[in-house]
Design a protein around this motif. Structure first.
Motif, mmCIF file in Angstrom:
data_model
loop_
_atom_site.group_PDB
_atom_site.id
_atom_site.type_symbol
_atom_site.label_atom_id
_atom_site.label_comp_id
_atom_site.label_asym_id
_atom_site.label_seq_id
_atom_site.Cartn_x
_atom_site.Cartn_y
_atom_site.Cartn_z
ATOM 1 N N TYR A 12 3.930 33.470 -22.367
ATOM 2 C CA TYR A 12 4.776 32.722 -21.441
ATOM 3 C C TYR A 12 6.168 32.486 -22.029
ATOM 4 O O TYR A 12 7.180 32.565 -21.325
ATOM 5 C CB TYR A 12 4.126 31.383 -21.097
ATOM 6 C CG TYR A 12 2.977 31.472 -20.114
ATOM 7 C CD1 TYR A 12 2.617 32.690 -19.553
ATOM 8 C CD2 TYR A 12 2.254 30.345 -19.740
ATOM 9 C CE1 TYR A 12 1.571 32.784 -18.655
ATOM 10 C CE2 TYR A 12 1.206 30.426 -18.840
ATOM 11 C CZ TYR A 12 0.867 31.646 -18.308
ATOM 12 O OH TYR A 12 -0.162 31.737 -17.408
ATOM 13 N N ASP A 13 6.189 32.183 -23.332
ATOM 14 C CA ASP A 13 7.474 31.946 -23.987
ATOM 15 C C ASP A 13 8.324 33.214 -23.999
ATOM 16 O O ASP A 13 9.536 33.164 -23.765
ATOM 17 C CB ASP A 13 7.235 31.457 -25.415
ATOM 18 C CG ASP A 13 8.520 31.064 -26.114
ATOM 19 O OD1 ASP A 13 9.166 30.104 -25.668
ATOM 20 O OD2 ASP A 13 8.879 31.737 -27.104
ATOM 21 N N ASP A 48 -1.818 20.675 -24.778
ATOM 22 C CA ASP A 48 -0.658 20.073 -25.439
ATOM 23 C C ASP A 48 -0.503 18.598 -25.095
ATOM 24 O O ASP A 48 0.122 17.840 -25.847
ATOM 25 C CB ASP A 48 0.617 20.820 -25.047
ATOM 26 C CG ASP A 48 0.733 22.171 -25.733
ATOM 27 O OD1 ASP A 48 -0.231 22.553 -26.413
ATOM 28 O OD2 ASP A 48 1.758 22.843 -25.580
ATOM 29 N N ASP A 76 0.450 31.064 -24.601
ATOM 30 C CA ASP A 76 1.705 30.322 -24.736
ATOM 31 C C ASP A 76 2.821 31.222 -25.240
ATOM 32 O O ASP A 76 3.970 31.121 -24.782
ATOM 33 C CB ASP A 76 1.511 29.141 -25.688
ATOM 34 C CG ASP A 76 0.732 28.006 -25.059
ATOM 35 O OD1 ASP A 76 1.322 27.254 -24.271
ATOM 36 O OD2 ASP A 76 -0.477 27.889 -25.334
ATOM 37 N N GLU A 77 2.478 32.080 -26.183
ATOM 38 C CA GLU A 77 3.485 33.010 -26.711
ATOM 39 C C GLU A 77 3.938 34.002 -25.647
ATOM 40 O O GLU A 77 5.126 34.339 -25.562
ATOM 41 C CB GLU A 77 2.913 33.764 -27.912
ATOM 42 C CG GLU A 77 2.752 32.928 -29.171
ATOM 43 C CD GLU A 77 1.536 32.029 -29.164
ATOM 44 O OE1 GLU A 77 1.356 31.239 -30.094
ATOM 45 O OE2 GLU A 77 0.747 32.114 -28.195
ATOM 46 N N VAL A 110 -1.996 25.705 -19.432
ATOM 47 C CA VAL A 110 -1.394 25.562 -20.758
ATOM 48 C C VAL A 110 -0.893 24.151 -21.059
ATOM 49 O O VAL A 110 -0.719 23.790 -22.233
ATOM 50 C CB VAL A 110 -0.231 26.568 -20.931
ATOM 51 C CG1 VAL A 110 -0.765 27.991 -20.997
ATOM 52 C CG2 VAL A 110 0.779 26.448 -19.787
ATOM 53 N N TRP A 111 -0.683 23.329 -20.035
ATOM 54 C CA TRP A 111 -0.126 22.004 -20.296
ATOM 55 C C TRP A 111 -1.169 21.018 -20.816
ATOM 56 O O TRP A 111 -0.846 20.102 -21.573
ATOM 57 C CB TRP A 111 0.517 21.437 -19.030
ATOM 58 C CG TRP A 111 -0.458 21.131 -17.921
ATOM 59 C CD1 TRP A 111 -0.863 21.976 -16.931
ATOM 60 C CD2 TRP A 111 -1.131 19.894 -17.694
ATOM 61 N NE1 TRP A 111 -1.752 21.349 -16.108
ATOM 62 C CE2 TRP A 111 -1.932 20.067 -16.552
ATOM 63 C CE3 TRP A 111 -1.141 18.656 -18.332
ATOM 64 C CZ2 TRP A 111 -2.730 19.044 -16.033
ATOM 65 C CZ3 TRP A 111 -1.934 17.643 -17.825
ATOM 66 C CH2 TRP A 111 -2.712 17.839 -16.685
ATOM 67 N N LYS A 144 6.427 19.739 -20.760
ATOM 68 C CA LYS A 144 5.625 20.918 -20.419
ATOM 69 C C LYS A 144 4.669 20.602 -19.279
ATOM 70 O O LYS A 144 4.527 21.390 -18.334
ATOM 71 C CB LYS A 144 4.849 21.383 -21.653
ATOM 72 C CG LYS A 144 4.100 22.692 -21.467
ATOM 73 C CD LYS A 144 3.476 23.136 -22.784
ATOM 74 C CE LYS A 144 2.810 24.495 -22.651
ATOM 75 N NZ LYS A 144 2.231 24.953 -23.937
#
Length: 640
Positions: free
Chosen positions: A567-568, A246, A564-565, A242-243, A167
């Protein structure tokens, strides 16, 4: 070129190669070569700093790297005031992380590989900050990305760690795409990628425009925006943040080295280094300021409710990086680098403090399962408290001087976004103190909430862990004293030192106004600490009640605004669907596989059928010969 200067980046490179080749044979002694080389690099960095302090600037090419047509790029080194500061930050924090890792990574499989990767990262970051041209900067830029991927995914058999490494690598490619285009545009406009040639003639593009998709835009604005794309990705700002959270799946020393002190600051360094270009675009500066302010608020609100201790500190990193971008956006580049410098020590201290706690808790990271560790971990507690006070901007500590300098410059700037950034920055100062002391109180105060098995193994970390904590605590206190402002009786040596490279914005505020601004930010921090004390020590039941009463808001923050959701849903899944249905089936199987495998298969099938003609029967051969002669005779008769 001085040998001591060349030794700074190439000692860690030699350590990487040597440790990777023979480290497995050395076993538990594999850390000695990386530690010795990074300590030597730190020593030579100090020598370089004092040479710059005495007025010596080094800008020298080592050898020609690329020569093609009008493009000539060398491997060269620039050591000026900005580089000297970055060298101290990178090598000092890296050295302490190397030493700390001896205790933290003890007994881990791939011990030598971990230290080899640390050396590779140190080399990459040093090449990034020491380069005298954009292409060498880009080499270091991508090399730290590779190092980050290797270190985050060090536990490669752990799916979450492997996914986090991928990611980080993929998200950064989005920003780097704009960065590469920016470099191409710089070369087309200036005919060079060397700093002194580009920055020396930066004013030549002022007022020039370029046509993009039928729209006219300033050349300086387009270049600045493209460079800022790369900075957003590397320094984890909206929307490419976002990376970083994580990335906490990697070992804790990795979090301290890469994601608190060095790699993530590369974007801030890029903007500061390219300040002559950014100064030509008011639009870009305002955008940087707004993005920084929104990112600071966004990350701080999320950190308020996270329970994983490393994720709280990770979102804190995103927020503090945003402060640095606010400084660069309002033209106070030296203030941004000042906060980069102080942040390196108190944030590395927070991460390594978390690591010390995780060791004691047998790798438990949920703050809800901790509490009361103050009595059994006094050194970790004291250093963690210093780091928390520093990031909260309490007077006398490093974070106080650098954060207040940024808020002062944001309030003082002529740019339209300045006052907005100051208001958001002051609010975030309150939130920073609140979530920092929330974490401190949950970990070290109150009663222990873990299991009895965990309680029986609680103890202070070994000296190889606590000594780096103590040294970082000294930095978290003393690093800010290089930039004592005039309102407190100082002469701000920091700003004067960096002025030849970054300039020094003039402050047009009275001493009273400056003192009031400083007092307001300190008050915000004090209120945040007081609220954390009330919520988590006086009324520990109240946070749960508030979470239930405002469940929708709490759920939104706990799930990180569902970014994140989103983007997913709108990027990752459509990309995978397109890849499987179009790229795999149509392009790969129908086109490429048809050519690569289909033609040989057809030839093989034809050969198989023709092979049957050779069956060994003389009568069949005579028939074929007769048939062939008949065909030839017919053709000849037709032609006659």
């Amino acid at each position: 070129m001085p040998v001591s200067l060349l030794a700074i980046p190439f000692l860690p490179l030699a350590s990487f190669v040597l440790t990777l080749l023979v480290g497995k044979r050395l076993g538990t002694r594999a850390h000695w070569v990386p530690i010795i080389t990074v300590l030597l690099a730190f020593f030579f960095s100090l020598l370089a700093f004092f040479r710059v302090l005495s007025g010596e600037i080094i800008n020298q090419d080592l050898y020609t790297w690329i020569s093609s047509g009008s493009l000539t790029v060398s491997v060269g080194f620039l050591v000026d005031q900005l580089t000297a500061v970055m060298l101290i930050v990178v090598t000092s924090v890296s050295a302490l992380v190397h030493i700390y890792s001896v205790g933290y990574m003890k007994g881990e499989e791939g011990y030598y590989r971990f230290f080899a990767y640390l050396s590779l990262f140190t080399f990459s970051m040093l090449m990034l900050v020491m380069g005298n041209n954009f292409l060498q900067l880009f080499f270091g830029w991508e090399a730290v990305g590779l190092s980050s991927y290797l270190l985050i995914g060090f536990y490669y058999e752990k799916k979450s760690a492997a996914d986090a490494g991928k990611k980080a690598f993929i998200v950064n490619r989005f920003g780097d795409f704009g960065f590469i285009i920016g470099l191409l545009l710089i070369f087309t406009q200036f005919g060079s990628l060397h700093y002194h040639e580009v920055f020396g003639s930066a004013d030549s593009i002022a007022g020039q425009s370029i046509s993009l998709l039928g729209l006219e835009a300033g050349v300086a604005t387009v270049i600045a925006l493209l460079l800022f794309c790369g900075a957003i990705g590397k320094s984890a700002q909206l929307p490419l943040h976002v990376w970083l959270p994580d990335a906490m799946e990697g070992p804790t020393p990795v979090s301290a080295l890469i994601h608190a002190a060095t790699m993530v600051t590369a974007g801030v360094f890029l903007v500061a280094r390219c300040s002559p270009i950014f100064e030509l675009s008011t639009f870009t500066l305002n955008l940087i300021t707004i993005v920084g302010a929104l990112t600071a608020l966004f990350a701080a609100t999320i950190a308020l409710v996270q329970t994983d201790i490393k994720r709280v500190v990770a979102y804190s990193t995103v927020s503090q990086l945003a402060y640095m971008f606010i400084a660069c956006g309002v033209g106070a580049y030296s203030a941004g680098i000042f906060h980069l410098f102080t942040h390196a020590y108190f944030k590395a201290l927070l991460f390594l403090g978390c690591g010390s706690v995780i060791l004691a808790m047998h790798h438990e990271q949920d703050a809800r399962s901790m509490g009361g560790l103050k009595a059994v971990m006094p050194i970790t507690y004291a250093t963690f408290l210093i780091a928390s006070l520093s990031i909260s901007g309490m007077p006398g500590l490093a974070g106080f001087f650098s954060k207040d300098e940024i808020l002062l410059m944001a309030f003082n700037t002529h740019l339209g976004a300045g006052k907005f950034a100051w208001a958001i920055g002051t609010l975030v100062a309150f939130m920073t103190a609140l979530y920092s002391f929330r974490l401190l109180f949950l970990i070290f105060h109150g009663s222990f909430r873990g299991s009895e098995q965990q309680r029986s193994h609680l103890h202070e970390s070994p000296r190889v862990v606590t000594v780096p904590l103590i040294l970082l605590a000294i930095g978290a206190v003393g690093a800010g004293w290089f930039g004592v402002p005039s309102v407190l009786g100082g002469s701000n040596h920091w700003a004067h030192f960096l002025e030849p490279v970054l300039g020094h914005p003039h402050v047009h505020l009275s001493g009273l106004t400056e003192a009031l601004l400083m007092g307001s930010s300190v008050l915000a921090g004090v209120l945040g600490i007081a609220l954390a004390w009330y919520l988590y020590l006086v009324r520990p039941d109240l946070p749960g009640v508030l979470a239930q009463r405002f469940s929708s808001c709490h759920r939104l923050l706990a799930n990180k605004y569902y970014v994140d959701e989103l983007y997913d849903r709108f990027i990752v899944k459509p990309t995978l669907t397109f890849s499987r249905r179009v790229l795999l089936r149509l392009v790969d199987l129908a086109c490429i596989e048809f050519v690569v495998n289909g033609i040989p298969r057809a030839i093989g099938s034809l050969a198989e059928k023709m092979r049957r003609v050779q069956d060994g029967y003389v009568s069949h051969y005579l028939a074929w010969m007769g048939g062939g002669a008949l065909v030839i005779l017919v053709v000849l008769l037709v032609r006659i």
